[in-house]
Design an enzyme around this catalytic site. Structure first.
Site, short mmCIF file in Angstrom:
data_model
loop_
_atom_site.label_atom_id
_atom_site.label_comp_id
_atom_site.label_asym_id
_atom_site.label_seq_id
_atom_site.Cartn_x
_atom_site.Cartn_y
_atom_site.Cartn_z
N ASP A 1 44.64 43.64 49.02
CA ASP A 1 45.22 43.58 47.91
C ASP A 1 47.54 42.86 47.63
O ASP A 1 47.70 42.90 48.34
CB ASP A 1 45.97 44.95 47.92
CG ASP A 1 46.69 45.95 46.46
OD1 ASP A 1 45.83 45.88 44.93
OD2 ASP A 1 47.78 45.98 46.75
N ASP B 1 43.18 50.32 41.96
CA ASP B 1 43.08 49.86 41.33
C ASP B 1 42.02 49.94 40.46
O ASP B 1 41.92 49.43 39.10
CB ASP B 1 43.13 48.45 42.10
CG ASP B 1 44.19 48.04 42.60
OD1 ASP B 1 45.33 48.26 42.53
OD2 ASP B 1 43.85 47.04 43.38
N THR C 1 46.94 41.13 40.63
CA THR C 1 48.37 40.74 40.95
C THR C 1 47.87 38.86 41.46
O THR C 1 49.14 38.24 41.70
CB THR C 1 48.68 41.77 42.27
OG1 THR C 1 47.45 42.14 42.87
CG2 THR C 1 49.09 43.14 41.69
N THR C 2 47.10 39.01 42.93
CA THR C 2 46.83 37.98 42.97
C THR C 2 46.83 36.42 42.24
O THR C 2 47.12 36.09 43.34
CB THR C 2 45.69 38.04 44.32
OG1 THR C 2 45.70 39.38 45.25
CG2 THR C 2 45.61 36.84 44.92
#
Length: 556
Positions: free
Chosen positions: A66, A392, A99-100
């Protein structure tokens, strides 16, 4: 060091310990730091992404892929790097996932901006071009996105499974995705304008080790992971009046330390009798209220436990504050801080059952708005990563229900956006056109990294994807399991449009923020942690600016 000549003598305006980096050196330093952060999480992107093991200073181990968790757990000590971490945190807060992607695109934007800077293109032109491209990309995402029926469980399941894939939940993702959809439906209400509002505040997640993830469950109510305080107490209560108490059922302590001299055994007995009477009165108050069950946030004296058991009242002590607050919504009770002023109206109503195998109390209320998702896993590390993946997925499903727009995944949207932005660049005059084209190139990082992480040839994959989109297949994306280019929407790889909009916007704004800096002035070491004794390196570039080496060297 900044100086000003006055009457032939230099005037020192900065301290001797200060550091200053200007112009190209400052840009190089900032871009290098930001790219280092992006490189740290790139290998985790996609279903085939790898995990990171993070060990903190206390020896605690976190294993995850994550993006925001990795960046938060890493010991990063660099002001520019922390600006990029804010991108991940904003993405997590606003969209819950991606997010990545957001951090990786920000890093690629700065890499391509560096090439433009080498061509003597002014940062202001690049910033303007990136801003124009970002605005255009948002419009194109809205144009490409499909409106969905929020009652379409099959589509919502695809959204949940897409988010969870690659996060240690693949084996049980069908079961978990159904639990997620049911949970979101339970906490979804309509506002005055008829729009769906998902209130995840009323969804509680509990974890338990020693069982398979496939045994995870959704409960209409709350869970209390405690035991009854006395063996003779009942363990279940149907149609029970429930008291939530934030006050100890113990002998009241004095505010100041006192000493009492006892000369007669009868005096000591009077003290003991008085304490017993206090406890008896507290239990009588609870019984008079009509409470069948007491969940107490603080302690319960041994004698009070005995009295409660004699009254047939089920009591639990040391319950978590968060559990009490959640139960107040489930059973419709008020959390009581002063037992003397409590009334029957403060009590809640519901059923309390005991699961002896798991040593849990299940608390269910009438028409309870709150639900609990009980996640199970074999070990602590497994269940922690499972919880991150489910969180998520909950966020993206909630976002889809609220927003009602979805996109094809697997890099399809990025390739289509890149193609449309290149067409848009032809209408842009000046050097901003090059920045728009660089923005388009940066978006294609996503399918390239997806291919790399799956062990595929990124160049061949990108060529095939571009060809499919040139032929009008807007939803053509990469199947990382087969290496084929296919309609990913039909294949069930679906992402919420809002998350993609947020990722593109956050990445562009972060890149522009970094590019706008041409002068770094520090009162000392450029690291953000001033607790150490190490001195920062000499000014003049990223290598000598202290902070990245100590904080991120182990991850690069």
């Amino acid at each position: 060091m900044s100086q000003r000549m006055q009457q032939g003598q230099p005037m020192i305006v900065m301290s001797e310990d200060s550091q200053r980096v200007k112009d190209k050196d400052a840009q190089d330093y900032n871009i290098s730091a930001a790219r280092a952060v992006a490189e740290a999480v790139r290998s985790t992107l996609g279903p085939k992404g790898m995990d990171k093991m993070l060990v903190d200073s206390m020896g605690s181990v976190t294993i995850t892929n994550d993006g925001v968790t990795i960046l938060q757990e890493m010991d990063i000590d660099n002001p520019t790097a922390e600006m990029i971490i804010e991108v991940a945190e904003t993405q997590e807060d606003e969209a819950g996932d991606g997010t990545t992607t957001a951090v990786a695109i920000a890093g690629e934007l700065l890499k391509n901006a560096e090439d433009l800077l080498e061509q003597e293109i002014h940062p202001t032109a690049i910033i303007k071009g990136f801003h124009m491209a970002s605005e255009q990309a948002r419009e194109e995402i809205d144009d490409i996105a499909q409106d969905v029926d929020t009652d379409d469980e099959e589509l919502l399941r695809s959204v949940a499974e897409t988010s969870m894939t690659g996060k240690g939940t693949e084996v049980n993702k069908e079961h978990l995705s159904q639990l997620i959809i049911d949970a979101v439906k339970q906490v979804t209400v309509e506002d005055d304008e008829g729009n769906n509002v998902v209130d995840l505040e009323f969804l509680n997640i509990e974890t338990q080790t020693g069982r398979s993830a496939g045994e995870s469950d959704l409960l209409e109510g709350g869970i209390v992971d405690k035991d009854p305080v006395h063996d003779n107490m009942p363990t279940e209560a149907t149609d029970a009046d429930i008291l939530l108490l934030n006050e100890a059922i113990e002998v009241e302590e004095t505010d100041v330390d006192t000493e009492v001299s006892v000369t007669d055994p009868d005096q000591l007995q009077k003290f003991l009798d008085r304490e017993e009477k206090q406890l008896r009165e507290k239990v009588d108050t609870i019984a008079d209220l009509g409470a069948d069950v007491v969940f107490c946030q603080k302690g319960i004296d041994d004698l009070a436990q005995h009295y409660l058991a004699k009254e047939g009242i089920l009591a639990v002590r040391r319950a978590k504050k968060s559990d009490l607050e959640f139960l107040s919504e489930v059973v419709g009770a008020n959390v009581v801080s002063d037992l003397e002023s409590a009334t029957e109206d403060d009590l809640g109503f519901g059923d309390v059952t005991r699961d002896d195998a798991d040593e849990l109390f299940y608390v269910e209320g009438e028409d309870a708005h709150g639900v609990t998702l009980l996640l199970r896993g074999s070990t602590d590390h497994v269940v922690d990563e499972l919880e991150r993946g489910v969180n998520d997925a909950l966020d993206v499903v909630a976002q889809t229900v609220s927003d009602g727009r979805v996109l094809a995944g697997g890099g399809a949207i990025e390739v289509e956006l890149a193609s449309r932005l290149r067409d848009y660049a032809d209408s842009v005059s000046g050097r901003e056109q090059l920045a728009v084209e660089a923005f388009a190139d940066s978006l294609e990082l996503v399918p390239r990294v997806l291919a790399e992480n799956a062990g595929l040839d990124s160049i061949d994959t990108l060529v095939d994807l571009r060809a499919a989109h040139d032929d009008g297949d807007v939803e053509a994306g990469l199947n990382v399991f087969t290496g084929d280019v296919e309609d990913t929407f039909e294949a069930g790889v679906v992402e919420p449009a809002h998350a993609k909009e947020q990722a593109v916007t956050s990445a562009a704004e972060a890149a522009n923020l970094v590019l706008k800096i041409d002068d770094i002035i520090s009162a000392g070491d450029l690291s953000t942690d001033k607790g150490g004794d190490e001195e920062g390196g000499a000014p003049g570039g990223a290598g000598g600016m202290g902070g990245m080496g100590g904080g991120m060297g182990g991850m690069m």
